[in-house]
Design a protein around this motif. Structure first.
Motif, PDB file in Angstrom:
ATOM      1  N   MET A 166      -4.732  -8.394   3.455  1.00 17.41           N
ATOM      2  CA  MET A 166      -5.581  -7.946   2.371  1.00 17.41           C
ATOM      3  C   MET A 166      -6.687  -7.050   2.917  1.00 17.41           C
ATOM      4  O   MET A 166      -7.022  -6.025   2.346  1.00 17.41           O
ATOM      5  CB  MET A 166      -6.190  -9.177   1.718  1.00 17.41           C
ATOM      6  CG  MET A 166      -6.659  -8.954   0.337  1.00 17.41           C
ATOM      7  SD  MET A 166      -5.273  -8.986  -0.761  1.00 17.41           S
ATOM      8  CE  MET A 166      -5.588 -10.502  -1.582  1.00 17.41           C
ATOM      9  N   SER A 167      -7.278  -7.468   4.041  1.00 16.33           N
ATOM     10  CA  SER A 167      -8.366  -6.694   4.634  1.00 16.33           C
ATOM     11  C   SER A 167      -7.889  -5.285   4.935  1.00 16.33           C
ATOM     12  O   SER A 167      -8.604  -4.321   4.726  1.00 16.33           O
ATOM     13  CB  SER A 167      -8.823  -7.334   5.943  1.00 16.33           C
ATOM     14  OG  SER A 167      -9.314  -8.611   5.693  1.00 16.33           O
ATOM     15  N   GLU A 222     -14.452 -10.074   5.846  1.00 14.42           N
ATOM     16  CA  GLU A 222     -14.215  -9.355   7.091  1.00 14.42           C
ATOM     17  C   GLU A 222     -15.568  -8.877   7.606  1.00 14.42           C
ATOM     18  O   GLU A 222     -16.174  -7.980   7.036  1.00 14.42           O
ATOM     19  CB  GLU A 222     -13.289  -8.167   6.837  1.00 14.42           C
ATOM     20  CG  GLU A 222     -12.700  -7.600   8.113  1.00 14.42           C
ATOM     21  CD  GLU A 222     -11.871  -6.347   7.858  1.00 14.42           C
ATOM     22  OE1 GLU A 222     -11.478  -6.104   6.704  1.00 14.42           O
ATOM     23  OE2 GLU A 222     -11.642  -5.596   8.813  1.00 14.42           O
ATOM     24  N   TRP A 273      -4.503  -4.223  -8.007  1.00 13.46           N
ATOM     25  CA  TRP A 273      -5.201  -5.500  -8.141  1.00 13.46           C
ATOM     26  C   TRP A 273      -4.461  -6.561  -8.915  1.00 13.46           C
ATOM     27  O   TRP A 273      -4.992  -7.639  -9.145  1.00 13.46           O
ATOM     28  CB  TRP A 273      -6.598  -5.272  -8.718  1.00 13.46           C
ATOM     29  CG  TRP A 273      -7.451  -4.804  -7.605  1.00 13.46           C
ATOM     30  CD1 TRP A 273      -7.763  -3.515  -7.291  1.00 13.46           C
ATOM     31  CD2 TRP A 273      -8.022  -5.608  -6.583  1.00 13.46           C
ATOM     32  NE1 TRP A 273      -8.501  -3.478  -6.146  1.00 13.46           N
ATOM     33  CE2 TRP A 273      -8.685  -4.747  -5.699  1.00 13.46           C
ATOM     34  CE3 TRP A 273      -8.050  -6.985  -6.340  1.00 13.46           C
ATOM     35  CZ2 TRP A 273      -9.355  -5.203  -4.562  1.00 13.46           C
ATOM     36  CZ3 TRP A 273      -8.718  -7.452  -5.222  1.00 13.46           C
ATOM     37  CH2 TRP A 273      -9.363  -6.565  -4.349  1.00 13.46           C
ATOM     38  N   ARG A 282     -17.686  -3.064   4.631  1.00 13.17           N
ATOM     39  CA  ARG A 282     -17.422  -4.143   5.583  1.00 13.17           C
ATOM     40  C   ARG A 282     -17.188  -3.697   7.022  1.00 13.17           C
ATOM     41  O   ARG A 282     -17.381  -4.474   7.936  1.00 13.17           O
ATOM     42  CB  ARG A 282     -16.242  -4.974   5.109  1.00 13.17           C
ATOM     43  CG  ARG A 282     -14.953  -4.215   5.119  1.00 13.17           C
ATOM     44  CD  ARG A 282     -13.792  -5.152   4.961  1.00 13.17           C
ATOM     45  NE  ARG A 282     -13.826  -5.803   3.656  1.00 13.17           N
ATOM     46  CZ  ARG A 282     -12.741  -6.271   3.052  1.00 13.17           C
ATOM     47  NH1 ARG A 282     -11.595  -6.141   3.634  1.00 13.17           N
ATOM     48  NH2 ARG A 282     -12.813  -6.855   1.893  1.00 13.17           N
ATOM     49  N   PHE A 303     -17.152   0.447   0.375  1.00 15.22           N
ATOM     50  CA  PHE A 303     -16.385  -0.292   1.367  1.00 15.22           C
ATOM     51  C   PHE A 303     -17.239  -0.487   2.610  1.00 15.22           C
ATOM     52  O   PHE A 303     -17.030   0.162   3.626  1.00 15.22           O
ATOM     53  CB  PHE A 303     -15.097   0.478   1.699  1.00 15.22           C
ATOM     54  CG  PHE A 303     -14.043  -0.361   2.334  1.00 15.22           C
ATOM     55  CD1 PHE A 303     -13.297  -1.240   1.582  1.00 15.22           C
ATOM     56  CD2 PHE A 303     -13.807  -0.295   3.701  1.00 15.22           C
ATOM     57  CE1 PHE A 303     -12.324  -2.022   2.174  1.00 15.22           C
ATOM     58  CE2 PHE A 303     -12.837  -1.074   4.298  1.00 15.22           C
ATOM     59  CZ  PHE A 303     -12.092  -1.934   3.530  1.00 15.22           C
ATOM     60  N   GLU A 346       0.826  -1.202   0.000  1.00 12.17           N
ATOM     61  CA  GLU A 346       0.000   0.000   0.000  1.00 12.17           C
ATOM     62  C   GLU A 346       0.861   1.252   0.000  1.00 12.17           C
ATOM     63  O   GLU A 346       0.459   2.288  -0.520  1.00 12.17           O
ATOM     64  CB  GLU A 346      -0.881   0.013   1.252  1.00 12.17           C
ATOM     65  CG  GLU A 346      -2.101  -0.855   1.156  1.00 12.17           C
ATOM     66  CD  GLU A 346      -3.166  -0.234   0.269  1.00 12.17           C
ATOM     67  OE1 GLU A 346      -3.826   0.695   0.708  1.00 12.17           O
ATOM     68  OE2 GLU A 346      -3.319  -0.690  -0.860  1.00 12.17           O
ATOM     69  N   SER A 390      -5.768  -3.571   3.435  1.00 18.32           N
ATOM     70  CA  SER A 390      -5.603  -2.714   2.266  1.00 18.32           C
ATOM     71  C   SER A 390      -6.874  -2.683   1.431  1.00 18.32           C
ATOM     72  O   SER A 390      -6.865  -2.269   0.289  1.00 18.32           O
ATOM     73  CB  SER A 390      -4.415  -3.193   1.436  1.00 18.32           C
ATOM     74  OG  SER A 390      -4.648  -4.482   0.953  1.00 18.32           O
ATOM     75  N   GLY A 391      -7.978  -3.129   2.010  1.00 15.78           N
ATOM     76  CA  GLY A 391      -9.256  -2.987   1.333  1.00 15.78           C
ATOM     77  C   GLY A 391      -9.538  -4.054   0.298  1.00 15.78           C
ATOM     78  O   GLY A 391     -10.379  -3.893  -0.563  1.00 15.78           O
ATOM     79  N   GLY A 392      -8.831  -5.158   0.359  1.00 14.61           N
ATOM     80  CA  GLY A 392      -9.041  -6.213  -0.624  1.00 14.61           C
ATOM     81  C   GLY A 392     -10.209  -7.114  -0.276  1.00 14.61           C
ATOM     82  O   GLY A 392     -10.739  -7.081   0.816  1.00 14.61           O
ATOM     83  N   PHE A 393     -10.593  -7.938  -1.223  1.00 15.76           N
ATOM     84  CA  PHE A 393     -11.671  -8.880  -1.008  1.00 15.76           C
ATOM     85  C   PHE A 393     -11.173 -10.250  -1.420  1.00 15.76           C
ATOM     86  O   PHE A 393     -10.578 -10.412  -2.472  1.00 15.76           O
ATOM     87  CB  PHE A 393     -12.884  -8.500  -1.859  1.00 15.76           C
ATOM     88  CG  PHE A 393     -13.954  -9.572  -1.905  1.00 15.76           C
ATOM     89  CD1 PHE A 393     -15.019  -9.527  -1.020  1.00 15.76           C
ATOM     90  CD2 PHE A 393     -13.882 -10.611  -2.823  1.00 15.76           C
ATOM     91  CE1 PHE A 393     -15.998 -10.504  -1.047  1.00 15.76           C
ATOM     92  CE2 PHE A 393     -14.863 -11.592  -2.853  1.00 15.76           C
ATOM     93  CZ  PHE A 393     -15.927 -11.538  -1.969  1.00 15.76           C
TER      94      PHE A 393
END
Lengths: 693, 330
Positions: free
Chosen positions: B42-43, A584, A248, A575, A573, A123, B45-48
């Motif tokens: 991953m969580s 999550e 990604w 979650r 977002f 990141e 950094s906003g991943g799924f």
């Protein structure tokens, strides 16, 4: 009480430090407004003085105002002279993205030094190079703007989005970037079951997948079987379809909507044979082609990978230094026609631990660092800034609460505790038993905003200012009355409430994760002390980060503490606000599984209000913006009224909002948006940052 | 003698095998695996990651197989000298550990040498001049060294270094040498960075060894053979150095065995604080990320080092202490 006093002295110290270094001059109307927004009257807080005016670069979208001639960095001009690179006007697209830098036209050169913590810290880099997203947000974080795609068209029926690419746009190796790169990704990666086992929710509407079609060389069509008005936000957000290649296509991820087909094809079995690509993989030391192709399209690991980002990796992230160099084919220019980025190189050095990273930041070994620089170090940062020559800037986030007590609405291991966690008045009492001002002074240096989980009043989904305080201010009397009312009136000798089933004291476990940006465990300890006044015994359990997530996935936690970041744009977002994502789900993993599987797995929530919030959320994607805003506000009202997530203090710079900026650097906004969807500092366009001399 | 050595060698190999099994099992014990920590990351950094993807990833990394198969897979790689892939680093374990192992050795050996260089003379001095001002001073400094946690000492020294001297913070190299190939300039840069970590790592051990040396030597000095030697008019320095010191050295030699692995594993926190590119921080990170090949290899290496160290200390003891030599001849 001693903690309270400590908070005040720290603030005094901060103020002294600021006065001594003459920063009081910076205290303008913004800090006053901030202090008022914090509900603390007109007394300007020092933190407020470090928060500047929100500003950012501007896009010039009118071709009539575009520069006619282009110039380039000296290091590239040399290559052109040597015949190793075509001239700049052949490298910049015929339709470039023209940016008016926030302060001035910059000058070329220099190495931007930063710190990073190892291969897990991607990141740190991909937020800086995130200009390879299809669409992006304007620096205010509220408006969608062009990025890689020049223009877009959302169909009236909401069933398709057309993206128009830039004519003459090229990959970093000089090969053309076209609609075929989307088709390749869609057909050969996304639809390949070995690479992507299940369709991704970001590319689905009500459980049905979308498709990608090529209209012509520079036009791409995303089509859906049902209206999907949200898809534009998804393309602009930090999502699987809009996150771009840098976010990604790394770390084994498979999304990103496009890919350098001309390069990746050589590793894909469709274009040779499985034996052939497996042989290549083995020769390179990998188990099979899948592992190899995922490594080859990882921009942090493979310097040969063609990219669209302003800088590209030259020394991979799994080295003691992660270095990047300018992309000679980058698609952005400034208003004077200079090809961006201004800065030649980015160099991140490995810090094995955060204390060292912070000390190095204080020592002036970084030019611009907003990641891992901790808010608790602020006094030391301020003390040394003139000696070393850097400024400290704070960028408050927009989410409601940096330390949110997420109650598990599917908890069932201890029926007695489960019963209370699922009782609204119990949760409200817990919330009213928290002294948020004390937390704010101690852990947020008084610059956070105490209150519920609702996002900032400046964001569209905020349900109204009255919801900030709803059930979310200290009221020991009312909390005690509520607890007595629900049936917890019996207490033991020490004043703690007893369980109704006669098994002794009622104990609630607060689960926290080690290594978060915010000291959640210490915050939990203070809440534990505060809850003594309402007779609630809390047990703070700090566990290692992955164990924390394992426990939550296993539905083992009672209350888990985590930030609710990302909820300011709920749909992109969700979650940390709603249990909808099994990856999550602090509010109950079985509920998220139930929601995500359309009722086939998991557990349906018993609470009618929570159920209503989930149903509302399910209908939102297909709605146009005004309806979506109303639905989100409705959801926040339900969630705040029910106190499923108990907010403490938020809208603070604690997560990635403490910026250490060398005074040598230019075009640095005095305040930038700090939010998940803006890829901070992405929307500030790091390609326009430069070294003054 | 030879039979004794061969016997020890066979035992050593068996021990190493047992260590490899144990280290693998221990690393697998905590709940979850690399994929769990991957999702956690991953969580953040906003991943799924969907459940199906999790399964696919487990298959890809071979984590869906029973533990003993995973162990055999790893052993096969170890036999080939490849040690597997460091999951988090996406590089072969041998490459990731590579330079770090040598740097660890350099730091450790520097720390050990420093420890001995300080502890031996000071220990001898405070035994010979018991209850003198110098003895008290040495004892005081020793106790301070023992009492301050080394990570705190590291932080304090680093902060002082920064505020007083504007010194480079943490690490073993200046920025420009981190990635540079080995050269004289790089070695010199390393030498310049070495004293601080060596001193911090060595200080706690120094205090301990001073006490041991002092106590042992005091015991020896009172023995009749020393009195006799002195009565015979032998020069004082010979009286002390010839036999009593040699006997008192016993604990130094017998600690060699665990000194090596101790300096590696015991220095994890200091290495973290000082940001040293050694094996210690790597091990900690590997354990946190449940990167079993990397963690397993490091634990295995530590085990091997202990075994080798013990072997060396046996040899040393035989050389120093005639009594042991005679014993093995029986």
């Amino acid at each position: 009480m001693s903690a309270k006093r400590k908070g005040v002295t720290r603030r005094d110290f901060l103020r002294d430090a600021a006065l001594a270094t003459g920063v009081a001059a910076l205290a303008g109307s913004s800090s006053l407004a901030f202090a008022q927004a914090a509900g603390k009257g007109p007394e300007p807080k020092l933190g407020g003085q470090l928060i500047g005016k929100l500003e950012g670069p501007e896009l010039i979208l009118d071709p009539a105002k575009w520069p006619k001639k282009f110039s380039e960095a000296p290091m590239l001009a040399e290559l052109v002279k040597a015949g190793k690179l075509p001239p700049v006007d052949q490298r910049v697209p015929a339709e470039p993205l023209v940016i008016k830098p926030v302060h001035s036209i910059g000058r070329y050169g220099g190495t931007w030094r930063r710190g990073f913590t190892g291969p897990g810290d991607s990141e740190n880099g991909n937020r800086i190079v995130s200009a390879d997203k299809l669409l992006f947000w304007e620096y205010t974080g509220t408006k969608v703007m062009p990025s890689v795609a020049r223009q877009w068209l959302l169909a009236d029926d909401g069933k398709s989005v057309t993206l128009y690419l830039r004519k003459g746009h090229k990959w970093s190796d000089g090969k053309p970037f076209t609609a075929d790169d989307f088709v390749f990704w869609y057909e050969d990666v996304y639809l390949n079951k070995e690479l992507v086992p299940t369709p991704h929710p970001d590319f689905m509407i009500n459980g049905k997948s979308g498709v990608i079609k090529k209209v012509d060389g520079t036009t791409v069509l995303f089509e859906f079987p049902e209206p999907n008005y949200l898809f534009l936000d998804i393309l602009a957000g930090s999502t699987a379809m809009g996150g771009g290649q840098a976010l990604w296509q790394m770390d084994g991820r498979t999304m990103g909507a496009y890919m350098p087909a001309h390069y990746i094809k050589q590793f894909h079995p469709k274009y040779s044979s499985k034996d052939e690509v497996d042989r290549k993989a083995k020769a390179a030391g990998f188990d099979g082609w899948i592992a190899y192709i995922k490594n080859r399209w990882d921009w942090r690991l493979n310097p040969e990978l063609p990219v669209l980002t302003p800088w590209k990796t030259v020394t991979p992230i799994n080295n003691p230094t992660w270095a990047m160099e300018r992309n000679p084919y980058f698609y952005e220019v400034d208003t004077a026609g200079n090809q961006l980025p201004y800065i030649d190189r980015l160099q991140m050095t490995l810090a094995e631990n955060l204390e060292v990273l912070n000390l190095r930041a204080i020592g002036g070994q970084y030019d611009l660092q907003e990641r891992h620089t901790a808010m608790t170090k602020l006094p030391v940062f301020l003390e040394n800034r003139d000696k070393i020559g850097y400024d400290v800037r704070l960028d408050p986030a927009l989410n409601g609460s940096d330390a949110t007590l997420q109650t598990n609405q599917a908890y069932d291991a201890d029926p007695e505790v489960a019963k209370w966690l699922h009782t609204a008045d119990f949760r409200r009492a817990l919330s009213m038993g928290i002294d948020r001002d004390q937390l704010n002074e101690t852990f947020w240096l008084g610059i956070g905003v105490p209150g519920s989980t609702a996002p900032s009043e400046t964001t569209p989904y905020n349900p109204g200012p009255e919801w900030r305080k709803k059930w979310s201010t200290l009221d020991v009397k009312q909390a005690n009355a509520l607890l007595d009312k629900v049936g917890l009136s019996k207490k033991d000798g020490e004043g703690y409430r007893l369980r109704a089933d006669g098994k002794g004291r009622l104990r609630i476990e607060l689960l926290t994760s080690a290594g978060a940006f915010i000291p959640h465990a210490q915050i939990a300890e203070m809440i534990k002390e505060q809850w003594k006044k309402i007779g609630i015994q809390a047990d703070v359990k700090e566990v290692e980060r992955s164990l924390y997530f394992t426990r939550i996935r296993g539905n083992e936690h009672q209350i888990a503490i985590w930030a609710n970041d990302g909820t300011e744009l709920l749909y992109l977002f969700p979650r940390h606000g709603l249990p909808v994502d099994p990856a999550e789900a602090h509010l109950g993993h079985p509920i998220a599984a139930w929601y995500a599987s359309g009722g086939k797995q998991g557990k349906k929530p018993e609470d009618p209000q929570l159920l209503k919030a989930l149903e509302l959320f399910r209908t939102a994607n297909g709605q146009k913006l005004p309806e979506r805003i109303k639905i989100a506000q409705e959801i926040f009202k339900i969630m705040v009224d029910g106190q499923y997530s108990i907010g403490t203090v938020g809208q603070s710079p604690a997560t990635m909002g403490v910026r250490i900026v060398s005074r040598k650097m230019g075009n640095i906004p005095s305040r930038q948006i700090n939010a998940q969807h803006c890829r901070t500092p992405g929307t500030s366009q790091p390609s326009t940052f430069y070294f003054k001399a | 003698m030879l039979a004794y050595l061969v016997g020890r060698l066979i035992l050593a190999i068996l021990t190493i095998w047992a260590i490899s099994v144990l280290s693998f099992v221990i690393i697998q014990l905590p709940p979850g695996d690399y994929i769990t920590s991957y999702i956690a990351q991953m969580s953040a950094s906003g991943g799924f990651v969907s459940e199906q993807e999790v399964e696919a990833l487990r298959r890809e990394y071979g984590l869906d197989q029973p533990m003993w198969i995973q162990y055999l897979r790893w052993m096969k790689l170890v036999m080939q000298g490849r040690f597997g892939m460091a999951l988090e680093w996406k590089r072969p374990v041998s490459e990731v550990i590579g330079d770090r192992l040598w740097l660890t050795m350099v730091v450790s050996v520097a720390a050990i040498i420093l420890t001995w260089a300080l502890a031996l003379p000071i220990g001898i001095y405070s035994a010979v001049r018991q209850y003198s001002a110098g003895d008290y001073a040495a004892t005081l400094v020793g106790f301070i060294g023992l009492a301050i946690p080394s990570f705190m000492l590291a932080l304090v020294l680093m902060y002082l270094g920064f505020t007083l001297f504007g010194a480079n913070i943490g690490g073993l190299f200046s920025d420009e040498f981190v990635e540079a190939p080995w050269s004289l300039a790089k070695a010199w840069d390393l030498a310049k960075h070495l004293p601080l970590p060596a001193l911090i790592l060595g200080l706690a051990g120094t205090a301990q060894l001073i006490r041991i040396m002092r106590a042992n030597l005091l015991d020896e000095l009172r023995k009749p053979y020393v009195v006799t030697a002195r009565a015979r008019g032998l020069a004082e320095h010979r009286v002390i150095l010839k036999y009593p010191v040699r006997v008192a050295l016993n604990p130094f030699a017998s600690t060699v065995g665990y000194l090596l692995p101790y300096v590696v594993s015991g220095s994890i926190i200091v290495s973290l604080v000082l940001s040293l590119p050694t094996v210690g921080p790597l091990l900690l990170k590997a354990l946190v990320a449940q990167d079993m090949f990397l963690a397993g290899t490091i634990v295995l290496l530590l085990g091997v080092m202990t075994v080798i160290g013990t072997f060396v200390s046996d040899l040393l003891l035989m050389w120093i202490d005639p009594r042991i030599r005679f014993e093995s001849r029986k």
